[in-house]
Design an enzyme around this catalytic site. Structure first.
Site, PDB file in Angstrom:
ATOM      1  N   GLN A 146      53.163 -42.206  73.190  1.00 19.22           N
ATOM      2  CA  GLN A 146      52.591 -43.318  72.443  1.00 19.22           C
ATOM      3  C   GLN A 146      52.042 -42.887  71.090  1.00 19.22           C
ATOM      4  O   GLN A 146      51.689 -41.732  70.893  1.00 19.22           O
ATOM      5  CB  GLN A 146      51.459 -43.964  73.241  1.00 19.22           C
ATOM      6  CG  GLN A 146      50.333 -42.993  73.501  1.00 19.22           C
ATOM      7  CD  GLN A 146      49.381 -43.441  74.565  1.00 19.22           C
ATOM      8  OE1 GLN A 146      48.350 -44.006  74.216  1.00 19.22           O
ATOM      9  NE2 GLN A 146      49.700 -43.188  75.810  1.00 19.22           N
ATOM     10  N   GLU A 177      50.647 -48.147  71.110  1.00 18.13           N
ATOM     11  CA  GLU A 177      49.380 -48.548  71.715  1.00 18.13           C
ATOM     12  C   GLU A 177      48.548 -49.208  70.624  1.00 18.13           C
ATOM     13  O   GLU A 177      48.117 -48.551  69.671  1.00 18.13           O
ATOM     14  CB  GLU A 177      48.638 -47.327  72.269  1.00 18.13           C
ATOM     15  CG  GLU A 177      47.244 -47.644  72.768  1.00 18.13           C
ATOM     16  CD  GLU A 177      46.432 -46.402  73.092  1.00 18.13           C
ATOM     17  OE1 GLU A 177      45.210 -46.528  73.245  1.00 18.13           O
ATOM     18  OE2 GLU A 177      47.010 -45.292  73.174  1.00 18.13           O
ATOM     19  N   HIS A 226      53.563 -43.809  58.519  1.00 12.75           N
ATOM     20  CA  HIS A 226      54.253 -44.987  59.034  1.00 12.75           C
ATOM     21  C   HIS A 226      54.818 -44.711  60.421  1.00 12.75           C
ATOM     22  O   HIS A 226      54.888 -43.564  60.849  1.00 12.75           O
ATOM     23  CB  HIS A 226      55.390 -45.410  58.095  1.00 12.75           C
ATOM     24  CG  HIS A 226      56.482 -44.384  57.967  1.00 12.75           C
ATOM     25  ND1 HIS A 226      56.437 -43.387  57.009  1.00 12.75           N
ATOM     26  CD2 HIS A 226      57.620 -44.172  58.672  1.00 12.75           C
ATOM     27  CE1 HIS A 226      57.519 -42.619  57.133  1.00 12.75           C
ATOM     28  NE2 HIS A 226      58.246 -43.079  58.139  1.00 12.75           N
ATOM     29  N   GLU A 273      58.757 -48.235  58.732  1.00  8.20           N
ATOM     30  CA  GLU A 273      60.059 -47.932  58.146  1.00  8.20           C
ATOM     31  C   GLU A 273      61.132 -48.605  58.990  1.00  8.20           C
ATOM     32  O   GLU A 273      61.139 -48.496  60.211  1.00  8.20           O
ATOM     33  CB  GLU A 273      60.300 -46.423  58.106  1.00  8.20           C
ATOM     34  CG  GLU A 273      61.633 -46.044  57.494  1.00  8.20           C
ATOM     35  CD  GLU A 273      61.857 -44.541  57.429  1.00  8.20           C
ATOM     36  OE1 GLU A 273      62.853 -44.140  56.802  1.00  8.20           O
ATOM     37  OE2 GLU A 273      61.054 -43.773  58.003  1.00  8.20           O
TER      38      GLU A 273
END
Length: 168
Positions: free
Chosen positions: A12, A77, A104, A150
């Protein structure tokens, strides 16, 4: 041959969010993710929303689902600290303003231009459209908290990398 890291998995990436209704809707409706589970922690006044692209059925049983969730690759998350949605002046640092840090997340799509047309029609804010700048064929959009995402395709990035390698 086994290694000390056998069984490790990138599970995550956590992003703090101001308003879970807006953020969950964005990741679900704009990017097509599934809300896999939500966990509330009333004593600490925060909630966790786990989102991703499940490759199979999500278990129904809560205990089975929780174990399964933490075995999945590349989830998002979303962490909501209660009350932030009520504060008009509140916002999180997106990592791309000074001082820079986090950059990002990336979402791979079959066709960046088609995905970008859809995002534009949905009113999504762009940082970079796929035809802009030197790196053609990839885009950057913003989520409701201003985090950059992105938008890329595997073949498009391959072509950019190979063109750069050939120019070197």
């Amino acid at each position: 041959m086994s290694t000390p890291t056998d069984g490790f998995l990138m599970n995550q990436t956590m992003l703090r969010i101001k308003d879970p209704e807006r953020s969950v809707a964005f990741y679900r409706d704009v990017l097509g993710m599934t809300l896999l589970d939500r966990y509330d922690f009333p004593a600490m006044k925060f909630s966790l929303y786990f989102m991703g692209y499940p490759s199979g059925a999500v278990p129904e049983d809560p205990a089975t689902r929780a174990k399964w969730l933490f075995e999945q690759p590349a989830l998002l998350e979303l962490t909501h600290n209660w009350g932030t949605e009520l504060d008009a002046g509140f916002g999180y640092h997106n990592g791309n303003a000074d001082p820079r840090g986090f950059g990002h997340i990336g979402i791979s799509v079959p066709d960046v231009y088609s995905a970008s047309d859809r995002f534009a029609a949905l009113g999504v804010e762009f940082v970079k459209r796929p035809g802009d700048g030197a790196m053609k064929g990839l885009a950057f959009i913003k989520d409701p908290d201003g985090y950059w995402i992105e938008i890329l395709s595997s073949s498009g990035l391959r072509d950019l990398i190979m063109a750069q390698a050939s120019a070197s």
